[in-house]
Design a protein around this motif. Structure first.
Motif, PDB file in Angstrom:
ATOM      1  N   LEU A   1       3.483  -0.672 -10.728  1.00  0.00           N
ATOM      2  CA  LEU A   1       4.330   0.182  -9.881  1.00  0.00           C
ATOM      3  C   LEU A   1       5.505  -0.601  -9.309  1.00  0.00           C
ATOM      4  O   LEU A   1       6.644  -0.136  -9.283  1.00  0.00           O
ATOM      5  CB  LEU A   1       3.520   0.741  -8.710  1.00  0.00           C
TER       6      LEU A   1
ATOM      7  N   LEU B   1       3.571   1.942  -1.878  1.00  0.00           N
ATOM      8  CA  LEU B   1       4.274   2.230  -3.128  1.00  0.00           C
ATOM      9  C   LEU B   1       3.488   3.248  -3.954  1.00  0.00           C
ATOM     10  O   LEU B   1       2.287   3.145  -4.078  1.00  0.00           O
ATOM     11  CB  LEU B   1       4.417   0.922  -3.910  1.00  0.00           C
ATOM     12  N   GLN B   2       4.197   4.234  -4.505  1.00  0.00           N
ATOM     13  CA  GLN B   2       3.531   5.209  -5.355  1.00  0.00           C
ATOM     14  C   GLN B   2       4.349   5.450  -6.601  1.00  0.00           C
ATOM     15  O   GLN B   2       5.504   5.089  -6.668  1.00  0.00           O
ATOM     16  CB  GLN B   2       3.352   6.526  -4.610  1.00  0.00           C
ATOM     17  N   GLU B   3       3.716   6.097  -7.587  1.00  0.00           N
ATOM     18  CA  GLU B   3       4.423   6.314  -8.844  1.00  0.00           C
ATOM     19  C   GLU B   3       5.568   7.302  -8.647  1.00  0.00           C
ATOM     20  O   GLU B   3       6.654   7.111  -9.148  1.00  0.00           O
ATOM     21  CB  GLU B   3       3.458   6.823  -9.921  1.00  0.00           C
ATOM     22  N   ARG B   4       5.281   8.378  -7.912  1.00  0.00           N
ATOM     23  CA  ARG B   4       6.346   9.335  -7.647  1.00  0.00           C
ATOM     24  C   ARG B   4       7.083   8.858  -6.405  1.00  0.00           C
ATOM     25  O   ARG B   4       6.497   8.218  -5.552  1.00  0.00           O
ATOM     26  CB  ARG B   4       5.728  10.713  -7.444  1.00  0.00           C
ATOM     27  N   GLU B   5       8.349   9.185  -6.349  1.00  0.00           N
ATOM     28  CA  GLU B   5       9.101   8.795  -5.171  1.00  0.00           C
ATOM     29  C   GLU B   5       8.460   9.450  -3.956  1.00  0.00           C
ATOM     30  O   GLU B   5       8.322  10.657  -3.875  1.00  0.00           O
ATOM     31  CB  GLU B   5      10.547   9.286  -5.293  1.00  0.00           C
ATOM     32  N   ALA B   6       8.011   8.634  -3.048  1.00  0.00           N
ATOM     33  CA  ALA B   6       7.370   9.188  -1.866  1.00  0.00           C
ATOM     34  C   ALA B   6       8.076   8.641  -0.640  1.00  0.00           C
ATOM     35  O   ALA B   6       8.961   7.801  -0.739  1.00  0.00           O
ATOM     36  CB  ALA B   6       5.898   8.828  -1.855  1.00  0.00           C
ATOM     37  N   ASN B   7       7.647   9.108   0.489  1.00  0.00           N
ATOM     38  CA  ASN B   7       8.271   8.701   1.732  1.00  0.00           C
ATOM     39  C   ASN B   7       7.744   7.319   2.145  1.00  0.00           C
ATOM     40  O   ASN B   7       7.115   7.161   3.183  1.00  0.00           O
ATOM     41  CB  ASN B   7       7.932   9.755   2.786  1.00  0.00           C
TER      42      ASN B   7
ATOM     43  N   GLY C   1      15.087   9.216  -6.823  1.00  0.00           N
ATOM     44  CA  GLY C   1      14.153   8.111  -6.605  1.00  0.00           C
ATOM     45  C   GLY C   1      13.159   7.910  -7.731  1.00  0.00           C
ATOM     46  O   GLY C   1      12.542   6.860  -7.849  1.00  0.00           O
ATOM     47  N   ASN C   2      12.976   8.933  -8.570  1.00  0.00           N
ATOM     48  CA  ASN C   2      12.030   8.794  -9.674  1.00  0.00           C
ATOM     49  C   ASN C   2      12.706   8.328 -10.956  1.00  0.00           C
ATOM     50  O   ASN C   2      12.043   8.148 -11.967  1.00  0.00           O
ATOM     51  CB  ASN C   2      11.329  10.129  -9.937  1.00  0.00           C
TER      52      ASN C   2
ATOM     53  N   ARG D   1      -0.902  -1.596  -9.303  1.00  0.00           N
ATOM     54  CA  ARG D   1       0.064  -1.784  -8.216  1.00  0.00           C
ATOM     55  C   ARG D   1       1.211  -2.694  -8.632  1.00  0.00           C
ATOM     56  O   ARG D   1       2.347  -2.511  -8.198  1.00  0.00           O
ATOM     57  CB  ARG D   1      -0.620  -2.362  -6.982  1.00  0.00           C
TER      58      ARG D   1
ATOM     59  N   TRP E   1       4.268  12.212 -16.548  1.00  0.00           N
ATOM     60  CA  TRP E   1       4.792  13.091 -15.505  1.00  0.00           C
ATOM     61  C   TRP E   1       4.140  14.457 -15.613  1.00  0.00           C
ATOM     62  O   TRP E   1       4.204  15.096 -16.656  1.00  0.00           O
ATOM     63  CB  TRP E   1       6.317  13.226 -15.616  1.00  0.00           C
TER      64      TRP E   1
ATOM     65  N   SER F   1       5.051  11.928   5.028  1.00  0.00           N
ATOM     66  CA  SER F   1       4.666  12.963   4.080  1.00  0.00           C
ATOM     67  C   SER F   1       5.222  12.600   2.711  1.00  0.00           C
ATOM     68  O   SER F   1       6.420  12.424   2.548  1.00  0.00           O
ATOM     69  CB  SER F   1       5.244  14.303   4.523  1.00  0.00           C
ATOM     70  N   ASP F   2       4.335  12.508   1.724  1.00  0.00           N
ATOM     71  CA  ASP F   2       4.786  12.099   0.388  1.00  0.00           C
ATOM     72  C   ASP F   2       5.656  13.151  -0.285  1.00  0.00           C
ATOM     73  O   ASP F   2       6.504  12.843  -1.097  1.00  0.00           O
ATOM     74  CB  ASP F   2       3.573  11.802  -0.488  1.00  0.00           C
TER      75      ASP F   2
ATOM     76  N   VAL G   1       2.267  12.782 -10.128  1.00  0.00           N
ATOM     77  CA  VAL G   1       2.173  11.743 -11.137  1.00  0.00           C
ATOM     78  C   VAL G   1       0.803  11.788 -11.781  1.00  0.00           C
ATOM     79  O   VAL G   1      -0.136  12.345 -11.247  1.00  0.00           O
ATOM     80  CB  VAL G   1       2.427  10.355 -10.527  1.00  0.00           C
TER      81      VAL G   1
ATOM     82  N   PRO H   1       0.806  -1.232   0.000  1.00  0.00           N
ATOM     83  CA  PRO H   1       0.000   0.000   0.000  1.00  0.00           C
ATOM     84  C   PRO H   1       0.836   1.278   0.000  1.00  0.00           C
ATOM     85  O   PRO H   1       0.291   2.354  -0.239  1.00  0.00           O
ATOM     86  CB  PRO H   1      -0.826  -0.111   1.284  1.00  0.00           C
TER      87      PRO H   1
END
Lengths: 340, 569
Positions: free
Chosen positions: B448, A36-42, B482-483, B445, B463, B159-160, B2, A34
């Motif tokens: 990803l 994992l995201q497309e953009r690098e996230a925390n 990371g991207n 998922r 993007w 925080s993303d 994204v 849950p």
């Protein structure tokens, strides 16, 4: 009877706990997680927040850890590993994902969603009334249309009316609700403007979805009723009743109907359960705030806690509904008794 | 940001079977598009619809339930849409990005009435307005910002967009736990109305960053008291133009004008309703039946083509690019050879893809950075469609006419648009180069997971820029970002980005970035395909709705001066 019910309820707890254990294992078998995201996230913080860096069960096969920049999480390889099993020391058992979850359950909570900041109870609690109301209405529609239609056809076996009703029923069973729903929207919302196309604000908004959901079951119940009627009507006790000189109406409604409806009643439990769990597509078409949508979406989001919460809700409903059907059986068929 | 959220994908997967039937129903009603804005009945067709005619207040849709209403934690589009109306940062996005020549015009004062930038371009001193208040009437102070930012930077805080704050001096080290002394981080409260922010390097787009929700202030006392429950409608305190009246999961959110908002006299709409409509087909239906004033999200190609001539149809430019990324980490793969990547890129006929496959709804991408960024000029004509040169390059790499080229996989997540494009590209590579590509589609998922663990060869990607600067498109290809997710690394490229970061002359900075972009196109791991546009339906009676390339539309700028008349039968 009371003892029967208590026994059934106790065994249900075991059933549900088994389902939870298996489901928890299966959810962790799905690839991805849950956080994992497309953009690098925390992702690391998210993984720690939900204890996904802990082992799933006290007994596991190595190597289960996947490193993820500074933290590690328990990621299935997707394949079943049947190698040697490792057992965690007992002191660490309560830090496994399974024990953490069961402890949450024992506190009467379903935990928090892993994707939203709401709790599973809040989410399901808000959605359940809609799903239940939709299910009940659909079931009523199914019964109100299906039983009379089945009776009508059953009493006129192999005549034109019988064929006509059964043809309609056949079509009803065959049309999937993802075709029927949009057709109803097109006609009654977009064309005639009688109903809103999406959402659930007032009772009127539940009409089209209930019909969409109920018609399939109406058709099926019609077939079941007809079949039951055909079987019963030839039975000896019906012949006796007729021989006694009772009116046809009395024979049908007092004697035959009870027997004819037995297959329908035994179908009602699973049917209602299926209505509750199977409203996913209808909920989606009409944008209704029900449980089904959460179930599918939570699985796709790998929102483990919401998946498990929905499974627990559904399995509890199934257990209770089956119990109700079993009790109803004793009312309809005096030969059935659960007393020791 | 994204392009596609997991929720969107979930919906797509679920609704795959539905799409056909629904499209049929939509198409059936729209054989004759409305010739003018005046509602009129058409022969044999339903009466022309009027947006919002059945809504009791300004209503628009978002495509998913917000995962959170906490600006510090959020990262998706639906969340952002709510946050920009409930909260206010030091600066805020302006009503439009159209025709702006200067980056500084992109944002307007929010809680800060002004700011000053130091000579070295590193220190911003924000002057907060005196009348900025929370919805409970308490003043918004510099300390509110400092505490909120510190919360986002706390190690292990989920925080993303935490990394957005890393432009602040020492913020990265603090968030990674390398330093624990907050006073070393470049955020200082000078007094209640003055906030001084020192950056690690000059960052010209910083004003736009503080206009982003991760930098919004949150009511820290309330958070300490209520925990995660602070965002519940009955608890939440915010400082934006609107407050949250109610929230019903999967249904709607009701916003009401914030009576304590400093600029409330200029806020025309007293309330607004945000409908949560997950399925785009349902969103179109809701729009058609007059329940919405604005479709909210971009509608899919199949849905929008029937409405292209409708007066409510609007196409906004978007700061986003659709592209294919290439994994160059596998030494055995032919894709490691830059000539092969170039050949593949040159053998894609973007013009035909956009015109024939995407019904002209998007624009051809010959570069990676979308056009129209203030102050930025791309180098050269970019990638072109050149089959002859592509063949030569492939032959040079040892695969004349594709001979001996191993079967390579192209990964995309389940979605009708991705499938159409992948099939078209597959056919082009076969026809132009003799190269066989195997298409692999996976659920969101899993896709990803494959991309993040680099278990792919070529994968689709999108993007959307997070701010109006080429950096948001270019820093992702830096070594170790990371991207990046491609294994590509280029010292010269990294060097150019670092030069751009240290550069204080804006023109020279942009020149470095343009050089960097040229490198990505020449030897990078990307094949740009098209630039996104936002294809939406907006009531023609709505005023103040202007194009914005990041799809940010604040309700405070909007008004509905006249209620539209009921449609003529």
């Amino acid at each position: 009877m009371t003892r029967f019910i208590i026994r059934r309820l106790l065994s249900s707890v075991v059933v549900i706990l088994t389902i939870v254990t298996l489901s928890l294992w299966i959810t962790r078998q799905a690839p991805s997680n849950p956080c994992l995201q497309e953009r690098e996230a925390n992702a690391c913080a998210c993984i720690k927040e939900h204890a996904l860096d802990r082992p799933v069960f006290p007994v596991h096969s190595p190597p289960p850890l996947t490193p993820l920049e500074g933290c590690q999480y328990w990621e299935s390889s997707g394949a079943l590993v049947l190698g040697p099993l490792e057992v965690l020391p007992v002191s660490e058992w309560n830090e496994t994902q399974y024990f953490i979850y069961v402890a949450t359950l024992l506190q009467g909570s379903l935990g928090g969603s892993m994707v939203t900041d709401r709790t599973v109870m809040e989410t399901l609690g808000a959605a359940l009334p809609y799903t239940v109301q939709l299910g009940i209405q659909a079931l009523l529609i199914a019964l109100l249309i299906g039983v009379p239609a089945g009776l009508f056809a059953g009493l006129r076996q192999n005549t034109m009316p019988d064929y006509s009703v059964m043809t309609v029923a056949m079509i009803g069973v065959s049309i999937p609700n993802f075709v029927l729903g949009p057709l109803l929207i097109m006609l009654f919302s977009l064309k005639l403007g009688w109903f809103t196309a999406v959402g659930w604000e007032s009772w009127a908004d539940s009409v089209l979805p209930s019909i969409t959901l109920g018609l399939f079951y109406a058709a099926y119940i019609a077939r079941l009723t007809r079949g039951g009627m055909l079987e019963v009507i030839r039975k000896d006790y019906i012949r006796t009743a007729r021989a006694k000189g009772l009116s046809e109406q009395l024979v049908v409604f007092r004697h035959a109907l009870k027997g004819a409806l037995l297959p329908v009643v035994s179908y009602l439990g699973p049917a209602f359960a299926a209505l509750l769990t199977g409203s996913v597509v209808v909920e989606e078409i009409f944008n209704l705030p029900g449980v089904g949508t959460h179930f599918v979406r939570s699985a796709l989001n790998r929102d483990y806690n919401l998946v498990l919460g929905t499974i627990i809700l559904y399995s509890s409903l199934l257990v209770v509904l089956n119990l109700v059907v079993d009790i109803l059986y004793t009312v309809l068929d005096p030969r059935v008794s659960y007393d020791d | 940001m994204v392009m596609s959220s997991g929720n969107t994908m979930a919906r797509r997967v679920l609704m795959g079977a539905l799409a056909g039937a629904m499209t049929l129903s939509i198409w059936g009603c729209d054989k004759e598009p409305a010739p003018s804005g005046k509602g009129q009945a058409k022969g044999g067709q339903a009466a022309e619809f009027v947006a919002g005619s059945k809504a009791d207040m300004f209503t628009f849709a978002v495509a998913a339930d917000p995962q959170t209403l906490d600006p510090g934690r959020m990262s998706g589009a639906p969340e952002g849409r709510v946050a920009f109306n409930l909260f206010e940062g030091l600066m805020m996005p302006g009503p439009t990005t159209e025709g702006l020549k200067e980056a500084s015009e992109l944002v307007v004062p929010g809680v800060a009435e002004s700011y000053e930038l130091s000579e070295d371009g590193r220190t911003y001193t924000f002057k907060l307005r005196e009348d900025a208040k929370w919805s409970n009437g308490e003043p918004v102070t510099a300390e509110d910002f400092e505490r909120s930012w510190r919360r986002v930077l706390t190690p292990d805080f989920p925080s993303d967009y935490q990394s957005f704050m890393w432009v602040i001096d020492n913020a990265e080290a603090y968030s990674k736990g390398e330093i624990t002394d907050w006073s070393q981080v470049g955020v200082k409260v000078v007094d209640a109305r003055t906030l001084e922010v020192t950056l690690a390097q000059p960052t010209p787009y910083f004003p736009e960053l503080v206009a982003f929700y991760t930098f919004f202030p949150v009511p820290m006392d309330l958070i300490e008291e209520k925990g995660n429950a602070w965002t519940r409608a009955e608890n939440i305190v915010s400082n934006g133009a609107y407050t949250l009246e109610s929230y019903r999961e999967q249904q709607d959110m009701l916003l009401k004008k914030n009576e304590h908002y400093w600029d409330k006299d200029n806020v025309a709409l007293d309330q607004a309703r945000i409908r949560i409509i997950q399925d785009t087909n349902a969103a179109v239906n809701a729009y058609r039946t007059g329940e919405l004033h604005w479709s909210g999200t971009s509608l899919p190609v199949a849905q929008i083509t029937g409405l292209l001539t409708h007066p409510d149809y609007l196409q906004e430019p978007m700061l986003g690019v659709y592209y294919y990324r290439i994994n160059v980490s596998d030494e055995e793969s032919p894709l490691v050879d830059n000539r092969v990547r170039q050949a593949l890129a040159m053998a894609v006929d973007r013009q035909s893809l956009v015109e024939d496959t995407m019904n002209n709804l998007y624009t051809v991408a010959n570069h990676f950075v979308p056009q129209g960024l203030p102050g930025y000029t791309e180098q050269g004509p970019g990638l072109s469609y050149n089959v002859q040169r592509a063949k030569e390059l492939l032959a040079e790499a040892g695969y004349p006419d594709g001979e001996g080229f191993p079967r390579v996989q192209l990964l995309y997540n389940v979605d009708e648009n991705h499938k159409l494009i992948a099939e078209a590209v597959q056919a082009m590579w076969k026809r132009n180069l003799g190269v066989d590509i195997q298409l692999v589609n996976k659920e969101w998922r899993t896709y990803l997971q494959d991309v993040s663990s680099m278990s792919y060869e070529i994968a689709r990607a999108g993007w959307i820029g997070d701010y109006n600067d080429p950096m948001t498109f270019l820093d992702m290809w830096e070594t170790g970002n990371g991207n990046n997710n491609t294994g590509w690394s280029d010292a010269e490229y990294d060097e150019l980005l670092n030069k751009a970061r240290a550069e204080r002359d804006p023109a020279q900075r942009m020149a470095f970035l343009a050089q960097a972009e040229a490198i990505v196109l020449e030897r990078g791991p990307v094949i740009p395909v098209y630039y996104y546009t936002n294809n939406i339906l907006v009531s023609r009676f709505l005023e103040g709705f202007e194009p914005h390339n990041r799809d940010i539309h604040l309700i405070k700028y909007l008004s509905l001066p006249q209620e539209p008349a009921a449609p003529a039968e």
